[in-house]
Scaffold this motif. Sequence first.
Motif, short mmCIF file in Angstrom:
data_model
loop_
_atom_site.label_atom_id
_atom_site.label_comp_id
_atom_site.label_asym_id
_atom_site.label_seq_id
_atom_site.Cartn_x
_atom_site.Cartn_y
_atom_site.Cartn_z
N MET A 1 -72.66 -14.96 32.81
CA MET A 1 -72.08 -14.35 33.98
C MET A 1 -70.61 -14.76 34.16
SD MET A 1 -73.26 -13.31 37.67
CE MET A 1 -74.81 -13.01 37.07
N ILE A 2 -70.27 -15.99 33.82
CA ILE A 2 -68.90 -16.46 34.04
C ILE A 2 -67.89 -15.71 33.17
CG2 ILE A 2 -67.37 -18.46 33.80
CD1 ILE A 2 -69.61 -20.15 34.97
N PRO A 3 -68.17 -15.45 31.89
CA PRO A 3 -67.20 -14.67 31.11
C PRO A 3 -66.96 -13.27 31.71
CG PRO A 3 -68.71 -15.76 29.64
CD PRO A 3 -69.24 -15.97 31.03
N GLN A 4 -67.99 -12.64 32.23
CA GLN A 4 -67.83 -11.34 32.87
C GLN A 4 -66.99 -11.46 34.13
OE1 GLN A 4 -71.94 -10.38 33.35
NE2 GLN A 4 -72.06 -9.29 31.40
N LEU A 5 -67.17 -12.52 34.87
CA LEU A 5 -66.40 -12.77 36.08
C LEU A 5 -64.93 -12.94 35.75
CD1 LEU A 5 -66.15 -13.48 39.11
CD2 LEU A 5 -66.75 -15.81 38.50
N ILE A 6 -64.63 -13.73 34.74
CA ILE A 6 -63.23 -13.95 34.34
C ILE A 6 -62.61 -12.65 33.85
CG2 ILE A 6 -61.74 -15.12 32.67
CD1 ILE A 6 -63.61 -17.54 32.95
N HIS A 7 -63.36 -11.87 33.08
CA HIS A 7 -62.85 -10.58 32.61
C HIS A 7 -62.53 -9.67 33.79
CE1 HIS A 7 -62.27 -7.11 30.07
NE2 HIS A 7 -63.12 -6.44 30.83
N ALA A 8 -63.39 -9.62 34.78
CA ALA A 8 -63.15 -8.78 35.96
C ALA A 8 -61.93 -9.25 36.73
CB ALA A 8 -64.37 -8.78 36.87
N ARG B 1 -62.01 -24.65 38.23
CA ARG B 1 -63.44 -24.56 37.93
C ARG B 1 -64.06 -23.38 38.65
NH1 ARG B 1 -66.13 -29.27 41.73
NH2 ARG B 1 -65.70 -28.13 43.60
N ILE B 2 -65.22 -22.98 38.16
CA ILE B 2 -66.01 -21.91 38.77
C ILE B 2 -67.38 -22.47 39.07
CG2 ILE B 2 -67.04 -19.63 38.47
CD1 ILE B 2 -64.81 -19.03 36.45
N GLU B 3 -67.84 -22.25 40.27
CA GLU B 3 -69.18 -22.69 40.67
C GLU B 3 -69.98 -21.44 41.02
OE1 GLU B 3 -71.05 -25.93 43.79
OE2 GLU B 3 -69.04 -25.15 44.14
N VAL B 4 -71.11 -21.24 40.34
CA VAL B 4 -71.97 -20.09 40.60
C VAL B 4 -73.25 -20.58 41.24
CG1 VAL B 4 -73.22 -18.15 39.59
CG2 VAL B 4 -71.01 -18.82 38.66
N ILE B 5 -73.54 -20.02 42.42
CA ILE B 5 -74.76 -20.36 43.14
C ILE B 5 -75.46 -19.06 43.49
CG2 ILE B 5 -75.74 -21.48 45.17
CD1 ILE B 5 -73.17 -23.20 45.27
N GLY B 6 -76.54 -18.78 42.80
CA GLY B 6 -77.27 -17.54 43.03
C GLY B 6 -76.41 -16.34 42.73
N THR B 7 -76.13 -15.54 43.75
CA THR B 7 -75.30 -14.34 43.58
C THR B 7 -73.90 -14.53 44.15
OG1 THR B 7 -76.12 -13.42 45.66
CG2 THR B 7 -77.30 -12.81 43.64
N GLU B 8 -73.46 -15.78 44.24
CA GLU B 8 -72.13 -16.08 44.77
C GLU B 8 -71.35 -16.93 43.77
OE1 GLU B 8 -73.22 -18.20 48.27
OE2 GLU B 8 -73.45 -16.38 49.45
N ALA B 9 -70.06 -16.70 43.69
CA ALA B 9 -69.20 -17.50 42.83
C ALA B 9 -68.05 -18.05 43.67
CB ALA B 9 -68.64 -16.66 41.69
#
Length: 53
Positions: free
Chosen positions: A1-8, A29-37
């Motif tokens: 999910m994080i690579p997709q987030l960075i691409h977006a 840093r990126i912190e992902v919790i459930g459906t939140e980043a």
Amino acid sequence: MIPQLIHALKATNGVEGQIDSFDLTALERIEVIGTEAYLYSKENSGKRYLALY
């Protein structure tokens, strides 16, 4: 999910009309919790919230 987030973020960063753009060069840093980043910046103590859905 994080690579997709960075691409977006790269795709929308710097686009006219984007008021709350995030400086990816300052990304600490990126912190992902459930459906939140949460994106944390090296340059300030703030963070940016993104819903992942």
